[in-house]
Design a protein around this motif. Sequence first.
Motif, PDB file in Angstrom:
ATOM      1  N   THR A  94      -8.071  25.608   8.156  1.00 49.47           N
ATOM      2  CA  THR A  94      -6.517  25.631   7.626  1.00 49.47           C
ATOM      3  C   THR A  94      -7.966  24.870   6.336  1.00 49.47           C
ATOM      4  O   THR A  94      -8.978  24.170   5.724  1.00 49.47           O
ATOM      5  CB  THR A  94      -6.807  23.407   7.805  1.00 49.47           C
ATOM      6  OG1 THR A  94      -5.892  23.872   9.247  1.00 49.47           O
ATOM      7  CG2 THR A  94      -5.279  23.836   7.491  1.00 49.47           C
TER       8      THR A  94
ATOM      9  N   GLN B 154      -2.337  25.531   3.800  1.00 47.87           N
ATOM     10  CA  GLN B 154      -1.165  23.962   3.671  1.00 47.87           C
ATOM     11  C   GLN B 154      -1.230  22.711   2.472  1.00 47.87           C
ATOM     12  O   GLN B 154      -1.978  22.357   1.952  1.00 47.87           O
ATOM     13  CB  GLN B 154      -1.530  22.739   5.127  1.00 47.87           C
ATOM     14  CG  GLN B 154      -0.910  21.911   4.971  1.00 47.87           C
ATOM     15  CD  GLN B 154       0.609  22.064   4.897  1.00 47.87           C
ATOM     16  OE1 GLN B 154       1.355  22.551   6.226  1.00 47.87           O
ATOM     17  NE2 GLN B 154       1.834  21.163   4.741  1.00 47.87           N
TER      18      GLN B 154
ATOM     19  N   PRO C 257       4.741  25.740   5.327  1.00 45.43           N
ATOM     20  CA  PRO C 257       3.359  25.583   4.437  1.00 45.43           C
ATOM     21  C   PRO C 257       3.025  24.397   3.402  1.00 45.43           C
ATOM     22  O   PRO C 257       2.790  24.018   2.402  1.00 45.43           O
ATOM     23  CB  PRO C 257       2.288  26.507   4.623  1.00 45.43           C
ATOM     24  CG  PRO C 257       3.053  27.556   4.724  1.00 45.43           C
ATOM     25  CD  PRO C 257       4.620  26.683   5.749  1.00 45.43           C
TER      26      PRO C 257
END
Length: 430
Positions: free
Chosen positions: A291, A327, A379
């Motif tokens: 991530t 994100q 996102p």
Amino acid sequence: MITFDQTLPVAREVLAIHHDQISKLDWLILNRDLNGRVRFIVPEEIGADEVQRPEIEAVYQSLSKQLELHAYPIDSGILYEATQEQAHYGAQAFRLDGFDNVWIVDRLANESGWESIAEVAGGAPRIVFFSIKGGVGRSTALAASAWALARAGKRVLVLDLDLESPGLSSALLPSDRQPKYGVTDWLVEDLVDNGEPLIQDLYATSGLTTAGEIYLVPAHGRDPGEYVSKLGRVWMPKIRAQMQAESWSMRLNRLVNTLEERIRPHAILIDSRAGIDEVAAACVTDLGAHTIFMFAIQGQQTWTGYRALLSHWQQRGVITDIRGRLQLVAGLVPDDERRLDYLAILRADAYALFADTYDEVEPGAISDWNFEEDDDNAPHSPLQIRWNRGWYGLLSLQHRMVQVDYSEVHSVYGELIEFLNRSLTQGQLA
């Protein structure tokens, strides 16, 4: 006058005019050197072909005239190689739009490029905290996230890779717990095969009262020593047997793997340097991140930088390799009546940034990667971090984290922490 940004559009136009000649080639490389000058590289058999060689020379002459100072003279503008792989000479290549057999190779001054996207690493999830510009609360958010995960019983490995602006260790470690060495020490010593003895003194535990534990690897040890001199060497490749070079980002990856094997963390949090350079590229693209939190505050500087980065990924054809790991995080969100307006504007700008990365879907069709602007699971939908004067900056954070309760942390970083906990629980980052 032709500038660097016009070289590829002009090349595309010229090659389109000479499509018949270009289509006869097995491959053609547009090679842009370190100075931005363009050459052709073609299969070596073309050099001995009395028909094709003059044709390609004529195409290059036409391109050279158009590119002016960004092209070589005709007598040195075409190189011949036995294979396409040899022509790449280790550099990344991407296709020129509109051509199946034309590739672009950019020779860059630094080793690490944003277009080389490593596969997601196995083992503990690697979570990168990244921002285009500094001062957005990125490092403080990482420290709070590490504390929250440790409070939930997780072993958390934290690496301060903001090497040119270190400071994360002061947030999580009191001065008497600082380890003897840091990342810069290991990278320099590794060049002379002296990295292994440093490992046991490369990290320290936070000592905070939590069910789990935080293991922090600082940018430098408790005595920085000749930090500037060391910093000028950390980016060096390591020359191994048979003169094979191991890039600095590969060496960094080896360090992370070694630390993971020793500590066995549940999660690895990485504080990246801000901006678009080779250091940030290593953190975002080379370490196998699961991530990548993209920190943003409202303002044109934020979106200009991120737009350049996402456009680069799209041009190189690698956006689909990384888009699922991105994100957005909204930093410094006003904690008053301005909050909703601030978030609405930021979400709209974020959607404009991400929209081109989403799949185009025909009416009635379904896609796993297509989001509406108001989709809270997209996102581009920002995880908000609320402005709080007591949590802004790192100077006294270590003392705050000794005394602070979870409700206070959650009021500022709740959405970010919930995202991490949910992802770990559901196995999305495991």
